[in-house]
Design an enzyme around this catalytic site. Structure first.
Site, PDB file in Angstrom:
ATOM      1  N   GLY A   1       0.808  -1.214   0.000  1.00  0.00           N
ATOM      2  CA  GLY A   1       0.000   0.000   0.000  1.00  0.00           C
ATOM      3  C   GLY A   1       0.842   1.266   0.000  1.00  0.00           C
TER       4      GLY A   1
ATOM      5  N   CYS B   1       3.206   2.567  12.957  1.00  0.00           N
ATOM      6  CA  CYS B   1       4.370   3.359  12.565  1.00  0.00           C
ATOM      7  C   CYS B   1       4.698   4.408  13.621  1.00  0.00           C
ATOM      8  CB  CYS B   1       4.119   4.056  11.240  1.00  0.00           C
ATOM      9  SG  CYS B   1       3.063   3.130  10.148  1.00  0.00           S
TER      10      CYS B   1
HETATM   11  C1  PLP Z   1      -1.482  -0.420   6.163  1.00  0.00           C
HETATM   12  C2  PLP Z   1      -1.817   0.844   5.466  1.00  0.00           C
HETATM   13  C3  PLP Z   1      -0.968   1.391   4.487  1.00  0.00           C
HETATM   14  C4  PLP Z   1       0.359   0.774   4.162  1.00  0.00           C
HETATM   15  O1  PLP Z   1       0.245  -0.429   3.452  1.00  0.00           O
HETATM   16  P1  PLP Z   1       1.509  -1.408   3.390  1.00  0.00           P
HETATM   17  O2  PLP Z   1       1.073  -2.499   2.473  1.00  0.00           O
HETATM   18  O3  PLP Z   1       1.739  -1.871   4.774  1.00  0.00           O
HETATM   19  O4  PLP Z   1       2.632  -0.609   2.828  1.00  0.00           O
HETATM   20  C5  PLP Z   1      -1.359   2.533   3.845  1.00  0.00           C
HETATM   21  N1  PLP Z   1      -2.523   3.139   4.139  1.00  0.00           N
HETATM   22  C6  PLP Z   1      -3.372   2.652   5.056  1.00  0.00           C
HETATM   23  C7  PLP Z   1      -4.657   3.351   5.317  1.00  0.00           C
HETATM   24  C8  PLP Z   1      -3.045   1.497   5.753  1.00  0.00           C
HETATM   25  O5  PLP Z   1      -3.873   1.021   6.684  1.00  0.00           O
END
Ligand code: PLP
Length: 395
Positions: free
Chosen positions: A70, A324
């Site tokens: 994401g 994070c």
């Molecule tokens: C978990 C999350 C991300 C990051 O996704 P990853 O696959 O862990 O990089 C970004 N935005 C939101 C809203 C998330 O919950």
């Protein structure tokens, strides 16, 4: 006993997703770019996964780019819009104050390059309105990026209305839908979404794989260069097993969404009703416009860290702020954005549940939370001051 109530941080890979991945490690392990049959079989598998995922979003297969998750999808979407905007002399971007850091940090980097960033207020309920977006749009706006559902307090934005505004005004609209895909109905055409980020590990798929939907006609700026994969938009050998696991998990999540959300919502409402009874506690985020599995509370007079550690001792995996930020002492920017004062924002608890949880687990969570909050308050100097009237209660 372990109770996993942190599904907004990540989820357990489902049996079905794991099974879908297995053949691509040791049997169908070809490189999709290779011309011999073993490679072409892998290419066919990728095409198949892309088509199945596209159907679930109501877009075309060629509008899906596979990414490493994401965060990467968000970065690529924002970079793409910024490049297109800069070419036309448009350097204004609209977002919200409570986006994920994978949106906020790229925006901060663009600010250094001369972009003007407007972060809309999400108010006490954690929601923006389409009218507020419309009012913020200027002639030099190149992007509106607003998350579908918030990862900490679970609020769901009026995405269809925002998409309509952006379409009318001719501004690109990206949404970080990482918390929403597989949990909320999504149709990128009906909702006028130009770009959408998703991540497999938030719907029982594997970590380290995701996708970006980009409407045809939008020229994508690559983040990673070095090969012709993904039609030159994302270099690097495709992670075939993880992509197959993602497609399987997304199908499961979307096909069972209604049934799952009825069950999850029941457990969520039980948690909210029970935890609300703790004195001087407050629910964060709108009660109605929220993800089925999200519960987020602030408690006065306690520290989130202590709460999590003691809950862990009782077998409950929960979270306070996002993963994070939990390494730092700063309170969550999300809780500050909805107007919670620092003292309160420090004492937050997020429980995020899924269809694998049970009502018995919810009962155990409620008991554990009540005990731990009571214990932490009994040893808290702040709580003593509050009780003796030396400090005023905020909630
Ligand atoms: C978990 C999350 C991300 C990051 O996704 P990853 O696959 O862990 O990089 C970004 N935005 C939101 C809203 C998330 O919950």
């Amino acid at each position: 006993m372990k109770i996993y109530a942190d599904n907004a941080a990540t989820t357990r890979v489902s049996d079905h997703a794991l099974k879908a991945m297995m053949p691509y490690f040791q049997e169908q392990y070809g490189n999709p770019s290779s011309l011999y049959e073993l490679g072409q079989k892998a290419q066919e598998a990728l095409d198949d996964a892309r088509g199945r995922m596209a159907r679930l979003l109501n877009c075309q297969a060629r509008e899906i780019i596979f990414t490493g998750g994401g965060s990467e999808a968000n970065n690529q979407a924002i970079l793409t819009a910024a490049k297109l905007g800069a070419k036309q002399g448009k350097k204004h971007i609209i977002s919200t104050a409570f986006e994920h850091h994978a949106v906020l940090h790229p925006l901060e980097a663009l600010k250094e390059e001369g972009f003007d960033i407007t972060l809309l207020d999400v108010h006490e309920h954690g929601l923006v309105t389409a009218e507020e977006v419309a009012q913020a749009i200027r002639s030099d706006t190149c992007l509106v990026t607003i998350m579908f559902a918030n990862n900490e307090i679970g609020t769901i934005q009026p995405i269809k209305e925002i998409g309509k505004v952006c379409k009318e005004k001719g501004v690109l609209f990206h949404t970080d839908a990482v918390q929403a895909v597989g949990h909320e109905p999504i149709d990128v055409q009906d909702m006028n979404i130009d770009m959408l980020s998703l991540s497999a590990h938030k719907f029982h798929g594997p970590k380290g794989v995701g996708a970006l939907y980009v409407k045809r006609g939008i020229v994508i700026a690559p983040l990673i260069r070095g090969g012709a994969q993904e039609k030159n938009k994302r270099a690097g050998t495709e992670n075939v097993p993880l992509i197959m696991g993602m497609a399987a998990a997304m199908e499961d999540a979307c096909e069972n969404m209604e049934e799952n959300s009825v069950k999850i919502r029941q457990m969520r409402d039980y948690l909210i009703d029970e935890i609300s009874q703790i004195p001087h506690s407050v629910l964060n985020g709108d009660r109605q416009q929220r993800l089925s599995g999200n519960v987020n509370f602030c408690f006065e007079g306690i520290e989130g860290e202590g709460l999590l550690l003691l809950l862990d001792d009782k077998g409950v995996c929960a979270s306070s702020g996002s993963a994070c930020t939990s390494g730092s002492l700063d309170p969550s920017h999300v809780l500050l954005s909805i107007g919670r004062p620092h003292e309160i924002a420090h004492g937050s608890l997020r429980l995020s549940i899924c269809e694998d949880n049970t009502i018995e687990e919810m009962q155990a969570i409620v008991r554990a939370v009540k005990e731990v909050v009571e214990y932490l308050r009994s040893i808290s100097p702040v709580w003593t001051d509050l009780k003796q009237g030396k400090q005023q209660h905020i909630i």
